[in-house]
Scaffold this motif. Sequence first.
Motif, PDB file in Angstrom:
ATOM      1  N   LEU A 114       0.844  -1.191   0.000  1.00  0.00           N
ATOM      2  CA  LEU A 114       0.000   0.000   0.000  1.00  0.00           C
ATOM      3  C   LEU A 114       0.880   1.241   0.000  1.00  0.00           C
ATOM      4  O   LEU A 114       2.002   1.221   0.484  1.00  0.00           O
ATOM      5  N   TRP A 115       0.360   2.337  -0.542  1.00  0.00           N
ATOM      6  CA  TRP A 115       1.092   3.597  -0.485  1.00  0.00           C
ATOM      7  C   TRP A 115       1.136   4.044   0.966  1.00  0.00           C
ATOM      8  O   TRP A 115       0.122   4.074   1.661  1.00  0.00           O
ATOM      9  N   SER A 116       2.331   4.407   1.452  1.00  0.00           N
ATOM     10  CA  SER A 116       2.475   4.759   2.866  1.00  0.00           C
ATOM     11  C   SER A 116       2.233   6.241   3.142  1.00  0.00           C
ATOM     12  O   SER A 116       1.825   6.610   4.235  1.00  0.00           O
ATOM     13  N   THR A 117       2.484   7.100   2.157  1.00  0.00           N
ATOM     14  CA  THR A 117       2.283   8.543   2.352  1.00  0.00           C
ATOM     15  C   THR A 117       1.655   9.145   1.105  1.00  0.00           C
ATOM     16  O   THR A 117       1.638   8.546   0.036  1.00  0.00           O
ATOM     17  N   ASP A 118       1.163  10.379   1.254  1.00  0.00           N
ATOM     18  CA  ASP A 118       0.596  11.116   0.126  1.00  0.00           C
ATOM     19  C   ASP A 118       1.676  11.960  -0.543  1.00  0.00           C
ATOM     20  O   ASP A 118       1.540  13.173  -0.687  1.00  0.00           O
ATOM     21  N   ASP A 119       2.794  11.335  -0.960  1.00  0.00           N
ATOM     22  CA  ASP A 119       3.930  12.068  -1.505  1.00  0.00           C
ATOM     23  C   ASP A 119       3.618  12.770  -2.816  1.00  0.00           C
ATOM     24  O   ASP A 119       3.998  13.909  -3.031  1.00  0.00           O
ATOM     25  N   LYS A 138      -0.193  12.815  -9.066  1.00  0.00           N
ATOM     26  CA  LYS A 138      -0.600  11.529  -9.629  1.00  0.00           C
ATOM     27  C   LYS A 138      -1.703  10.870  -8.804  1.00  0.00           C
ATOM     28  O   LYS A 138      -2.110   9.758  -9.068  1.00  0.00           O
ATOM     29  N   LYS A 139      -2.157  11.561  -7.755  1.00  0.00           N
ATOM     30  CA  LYS A 139      -3.243  11.112  -6.901  1.00  0.00           C
ATOM     31  C   LYS A 139      -2.936   9.808  -6.179  1.00  0.00           C
ATOM     32  O   LYS A 139      -3.754   8.909  -6.099  1.00  0.00           O
ATOM     33  N   TYR A 140      -1.711   9.676  -5.661  1.00  0.00           N
ATOM     34  CA  TYR A 140      -1.365   8.543  -4.813  1.00  0.00           C
ATOM     35  C   TYR A 140      -1.807   8.885  -3.406  1.00  0.00           C
ATOM     36  O   TYR A 140      -1.299   9.813  -2.801  1.00  0.00           O
ATOM     37  N   ALA A 195      -2.355   7.685   0.625  1.00  0.00           N
ATOM     38  CA  ALA A 195      -1.880   6.710   1.613  1.00  0.00           C
ATOM     39  C   ALA A 195      -2.984   5.679   1.876  1.00  0.00           C
ATOM     40  O   ALA A 195      -4.147   6.025   2.062  1.00  0.00           O
ATOM     41  N   GLY A 196      -2.605   4.392   1.842  1.00  0.00           N
ATOM     42  CA  GLY A 196      -3.551   3.313   2.084  1.00  0.00           C
ATOM     43  C   GLY A 196      -4.124   2.703   0.825  1.00  0.00           C
ATOM     44  O   GLY A 196      -4.768   1.656   0.887  1.00  0.00           O
ATOM     45  N   ASP A 197      -3.923   3.339  -0.328  1.00  0.00           N
ATOM     46  CA  ASP A 197      -4.379   2.754  -1.592  1.00  0.00           C
ATOM     47  C   ASP A 197      -3.375   1.714  -2.069  1.00  0.00           C
ATOM     48  O   ASP A 197      -2.174   1.862  -1.859  1.00  0.00           O
ATOM     49  N   PRO A 198      -3.827   0.652  -2.748  1.00  0.00           N
ATOM     50  CA  PRO A 198      -2.902  -0.357  -3.258  1.00  0.00           C
ATOM     51  C   PRO A 198      -1.958   0.223  -4.319  1.00  0.00           C
ATOM     52  O   PRO A 198      -2.380   0.996  -5.174  1.00  0.00           O
ATOM     53  N   VAL A 199      -0.694  -0.155  -4.256  1.00  0.00           N
ATOM     54  CA  VAL A 199       0.295   0.303  -5.227  1.00  0.00           C
ATOM     55  C   VAL A 199      -0.008  -0.281  -6.599  1.00  0.00           C
ATOM     56  O   VAL A 199       0.092   0.408  -7.624  1.00  0.00           O
TER      57      VAL A 199
END
Length: 105
Positions: free
Chosen positions: A68-73, A77-79, A81-85
């Motif tokens: 999962l994405w760990s931060t809203d870096d 690109k709208k990544y 945190a908590g969304d699947p990579v």
Amino acid sequence: MPVLFVPSSDDRLAVVAVDSFQNLMPANSEASVSNENKEQNFRSWLLLLTSLVATVTFTAGLTPPGGLWSTDDDKDKKYLAGDPVIINKSPDRYSVFYTSNTFAF
């Protein structure tokens, strides 16, 4: 020797000694077991197997492949945190994983 606890027909846990993956020997086996008792034992094993499958699929749903994405870096690109990579890297593979995990559950 490893031991496995399984539900028995009288709503108690029965002890089963496991000598290998192929041979499961009840620790308190009787020579003659009635047909109704065999059906109850089959239902107990089926319930145990179903519980294990549900546990594995639920765990796989909580921890998808790729993590999962760990931060809203990268907010461009709208990544989040908590969304699947894998949903951002390979949407087709994520769709296959999500569908098969849903059917398994």
